[in-house]
Scaffold this active site. Structure first.
Site, PDB file in Angstrom:
ATOM      1  N   ARG A  37      30.527 -46.716  -5.676  1.00 47.76           N
ATOM      2  CA  ARG A  37      29.806 -45.888  -4.718  1.00 47.76           C
ATOM      3  C   ARG A  37      30.635 -44.727  -4.185  1.00 47.76           C
ATOM      4  O   ARG A  37      30.235 -43.574  -4.289  1.00 47.76           O
ATOM      5  CB  ARG A  37      29.319 -46.748  -3.541  1.00 47.76           C
ATOM      6  CG  ARG A  37      28.440 -45.959  -2.580  1.00 47.76           C
ATOM      7  CD  ARG A  37      27.986 -46.803  -1.406  1.00 47.76           C
ATOM      8  NE  ARG A  37      27.198 -47.950  -1.819  1.00 47.76           N
ATOM      9  CZ  ARG A  37      26.739 -48.872  -1.001  1.00 47.76           C
ATOM     10  NH1 ARG A  37      26.999 -48.759   0.301  1.00 47.76           N
ATOM     11  NH2 ARG A  37      26.034 -49.888  -1.436  1.00 47.76           N
ATOM     12  N   HIS A  83      19.706 -46.490 -11.279  1.00 44.22           N
ATOM     13  CA  HIS A  83      20.254 -46.558  -9.923  1.00 44.22           C
ATOM     14  C   HIS A  83      19.273 -47.244  -8.978  1.00 44.22           C
ATOM     15  O   HIS A  83      18.428 -46.593  -8.368  1.00 44.22           O
ATOM     16  CB  HIS A  83      20.557 -45.125  -9.436  1.00 44.22           C
ATOM     17  CG  HIS A  83      21.527 -45.068  -8.299  1.00 44.22           C
ATOM     18  ND1 HIS A  83      22.867 -45.383  -8.437  1.00 44.22           N
ATOM     19  CD2 HIS A  83      21.366 -44.716  -6.999  1.00 44.22           C
ATOM     20  CE1 HIS A  83      23.475 -45.224  -7.276  1.00 44.22           C
ATOM     21  NE2 HIS A  83      22.587 -44.824  -6.389  1.00 44.22           N
ATOM     22  N   TYR A 127       7.883 -31.198  -4.060  1.00 44.45           N
ATOM     23  CA  TYR A 127       7.723 -29.739  -4.061  1.00 44.45           C
ATOM     24  C   TYR A 127       8.816 -29.018  -4.844  1.00 44.45           C
ATOM     25  O   TYR A 127       8.665 -27.852  -5.159  1.00 44.45           O
ATOM     26  CB  TYR A 127       7.739 -29.198  -2.622  1.00 44.45           C
ATOM     27  CG  TYR A 127       6.639 -29.749  -1.752  1.00 44.45           C
ATOM     28  CD1 TYR A 127       5.303 -29.549  -2.064  1.00 44.45           C
ATOM     29  CD2 TYR A 127       6.946 -30.466  -0.594  1.00 44.45           C
ATOM     30  CE1 TYR A 127       4.293 -30.053  -1.262  1.00 44.45           C
ATOM     31  CE2 TYR A 127       5.947 -30.977   0.222  1.00 44.45           C
ATOM     32  CZ  TYR A 127       4.628 -30.772  -0.118  1.00 44.45           C
ATOM     33  OH  TYR A 127       3.631 -31.268   0.672  1.00 44.45           O
TER      34      TYR A 127
END
Length: 748
Positions: A37, A83, A127
């Site tokens: 991570r 993921h 968007y």
């Protein structure tokens, strides 16, 4: 209590010690955070989430020259295949990869609202659209050619790369930030062309040190530009150890408006500082009157940053204005360096600049070897097929006969022409239209070309020198693509020396100059009334407290406070509490020793002299500059023996000294008889037998000695009156007779 109850052994319950269970689970969590991570891989400079995003976009064929795809599609695919974490976390990482003010070399080309330098967030992923950049293409270059290892994804359905081939020095070029468990990483971005130069030097000189590579890598190169003001030595030391920090300032210029008026225009701000927050904090400081040289701050930014700073008056020095702003605002920031990375993808370690680049070039060599072996395998397979095709071209009629007549043509072909199974299958898969004479010529040419390429690859794999030569060519190509003459490759952060500000007292520059009256009470409470107040009769005190000393000063002044143990503390008048309440105890503002009391307080005057003395009658003249302390602990100035305490601290302006003790014995002597010291016990001012020194004053004999009686009325003793008390230092003195009725203290 009866016997301890033991649950039956066949119900699946296990007895585990809580301490060991917590340790095991926290260890697993810490390891997961460090490895998967927070820390980047030293080879490709990527964390797993970024690597998965880039690989997922590659699978979607989002190359730099293709059409954009919705970020919702990218996030969904990456989350579903590689993921298994929150969609917003993946989208946030994707957005950051596309921001040209966050990434020095963006890895994602975004279309739509991807946030801005003001700190505004991006539009929702339904968007926005994205595709890979040329930098990301270089990072992925050769991933399908067995250049890196793959591992199974979280659900075992797909494979994901352990590391990317990384034909671009991404670790240092784009930097990285992350907080793991017990460790963190902070790597600023750098200039890719400089990194390539350093890597080329490292290939030629394998044992090169980080200090030598600093010849090429000048320092960080931030996406938002700015000015680096660290010394060359501190930069070298940071790169050598892998730990340190860099001070970055905003880039500014003076803009003349005509008729002597001007403004300052800031065009680049420090990396990682949201512009809107910077301006809000400056506006707050303006309202709090902590920026006295500044009149206004305006944001006139459009595509580029443009922050306009308006000075209080045209006479303000622009350099002084900016230096004061750098000290108190985020126009100057410190960017930490902590080169903590996963070396070899496994071991978290803090490494220097040289080892960082060595990890990258060594990885490039491994990629080259694996890619060459993969290509060699392809060539050998093709040569085997071509060999079979060329054999059968010698007797095509026989081949056609076998295919037409035999029930099992493949074994018959293998037996007749001594072919392998692969060759026989290739012949059976050949189209009739390929059986022309011209095709045979093309096969021969291809065979010769592949044979030559095979020899070249075998020679490359057998020679370390040739391998490094090939890597050098690759790095030079990257340097050319991102060189200083390109828009993306041009250095944005410059290295400059800050102006010399050694002689400037910034405590005065940063405070608005206003008159105040400082009041200190008998119990050591202090406050500052606005303006110069002459009549203090209306000033209230807490309980049985009363006035000890008051004096006129300004908000830019410093206040010197003497305590009974001979220490002098420095307070800023601008930081004193206002006059509405009773003030604050001085002991809250400085570190007073137990049992000490406030003896005296007075304003600091630069380059003046002060007389300090103890109750044992010893003292000296000290330069005021030597008494100023910059810390809460103060300065030990007056040395005291046994039970002696500090008696007074007064301005030493005049030619004579008057001292008196508790037995009302007074002595006047020339100040020239006193030693001037910065600290110590001093010399004897007055011989005190059964009494202690109580007060002192420095005055001009021609003007007379000022003193106050018990009613507070001011009196003056002239030279004629003082004649009987004139003597020399260390004498006993003479009793204060009717010439000093109801004497209270010296001074006006």
């Amino acid at each position: 209590m009866g016997e301890a109850f033991e649950p039956p052994s066949d119900d699946g319950i296990q007895s585990v010690e809580l301490k060991s269970a917590l340790e095991d689970r926290y260890y697993a969590y810490a390891l997961s955070t460090i490895m998967h991570r927070a820390l980047p891989d030293a080879r490709d400079g990527l964390k797993p989430v970024h690597r998965r995003i880039l690989y997922g976009m590659r699978l979607l064929r989002l190359d730099p020259n293709t059409a954009f795809k919705k970020c919702a599609k990218i996030v969904g695919d990456v989350m579903g295949d590689f993921h298994p974490h929150g969609d917003q976390a993946i989208y946030d990482a994707l957005v950051r990869l596309s921001q040209d003010f966050a990434q020095r070399y963006p890895l994602v080309d975004g279309q739509g609202n991807f946030g801005n330098i003001d700190g505004d967030g991006p539009a929702a992923y339904r968007y926005t659209e994205a595709r890979l950049t040329e930098v990301a293409r270089l990072l992925l270059d050769g991933i399908d050619e067995d250049t890196v290892d793959f591992r199974a994804s979280y659900n075992g359905e797909k494979d994901e790369p352990v590391v990317l081939p990384a034909a671009f020095p991404n670790l240092l070029a784009n930097g990285s930030q992350g907080i793991a468990v017990g460790m963190a990483t902070s790597i600023p971005s750098h200039n890719a062309a400089e990194l390539c130069d350093a890597a080329l030097y490292l290939i030629q000189n394998r044992e090169a040190s980080s200090e030598q590579l600093c010849t090429f890598v000048q320092g960080p190169d931030f996406p938002t530009g700015g000015i680096l003001i660290d010394s060359r030595e501190s930069i070298r030391e940071a790169y050598r150890t892998g730990r340190g920090g860099f001070r970055v300032r905003a880039r500014w210029a003076k803009e003349d408006l005509g008729r002597g008026t001007w403004t300052i225009v800031v065009t680049e701000i420090p990396y990682g500082i949201p512009k809107s927050r910077l301006i809000e904090k400056m506006a707050e400081l303006l309202q709090e009157k902590k920026l006295p040289l500044l009149a206004d701050v305006r944001d006139e930014s459009a595509e580029d940053v443009r922050v306009v700073l308006e000075p209080r008056s045209r006479s303000v020095d622009p350099v002084l204005l900016m230096e004061s702003l750098f000290r108190i605002t985020e126009l100057e920031a410190r960017i930490p360096l902590n080169l903590n990375v996963l070396v070899g993808g496994l071991v978290p370690r803090v490494i220097g600049l040289a080892e960082c680049l060595r990890e990258w070039v060594d990885h490039r060599r491994v990629v080259l070897q694996r890619r060459s072996r993969h290509r060699l395998g392809q060539i050998e397979r093709r040569l085997e097929i071509l060999g079979g095709l060329l054999i059968v071209y010698l007797d095509l009629d026989e081949v056609i006969r076998i295919i037409r007549e035999e029930d099992e043509p493949r074994p018959a072909l293998q037996k007749r022409f001594e072919l392998t199974e692969l060759q026989a299958n290739a012949i059976l898969d050949t189209r009739l239209r390929s059986l022309r004479k011209l095709e045979e010529m093309e096969l021969k040419r291809e065979f010769e070309g592949l044979t030559k390429e095979k020899e070249g690859i075998e020679e490359l794999l057998g020679s370390e020198k040739l391998q490094w030569s090939d890597i050098t060519k690759q790095i030079r190509a990257v340097k050319k693509a991102f060189g200083p003459e390109t828009k993306l490759g041009k250095r944005r952060t410059t290295l400059e020396n800050p102006p010399d500000t050694a002689g400037i007292d910034f405590s005065q520059v940063m405070v608005e100059r206003e008159p105040v009256t400082v009041i200190v009470s008998q119990k050591g409470w202090i406050r500052a009334l606005k303006g110069h107040v002459a009549d203090l009769s209306s000033v209230a005190f807490k309980g049985d407290d009363s006035l000890k000393v008051s004096f006129q000063a300004e908000t830019t002044s410093k206040v010197l406070v003497l305590t009974s143990n001979g220490k002098v503390f420095t307070l800023e008048a601008s930081k004193l509490p206002g006059g509405r309440g009773f003030g604050d105890p001085i002991r809250l503002m400085v570190d007073l020793d137990d049992g000490t009391e406030i003896v005296a307080a007075l304003p600091y005057k630069p380059e003046s002299r002060l007389l300090i003395a103890g109750s044992d009658g010893r003292g000296f003249v000290a330069p005021a500059d030597a008494l100023v302390a910059n810390t809460r602990k103060g300065k030990g100035i007056l040395g005291l023996d046994d039970d002696a305490k500090a008696a007074f601290l007064v301005q030493a302006e005049g030619d004579h000294v008057a001292v008196c003790n508790t037995e009302k014995l007074m002595l006047v002597f020339p100040i020239s008889e006193l030693a001037e010291l910065s600290r110590g016990k001093g010399v004897r001012l007055q011989r005190c037998r059964q009494s202690v020194l109580s007060d002192g004053c420095v005055f001009s004999l021609a003007e007379g000695l000022p003193w106050r009686d018990a009613t507070g009325a001011t009196r003056l003793a002239n030279a004629q009156v003082l004649e009987k008390w004139l003597g020399h230092r260390a004498e006993v003195g003479t009793l204060m007779t009717r010439s000093f009725p109801r004497f209270d203290r010296f001074g006006k």
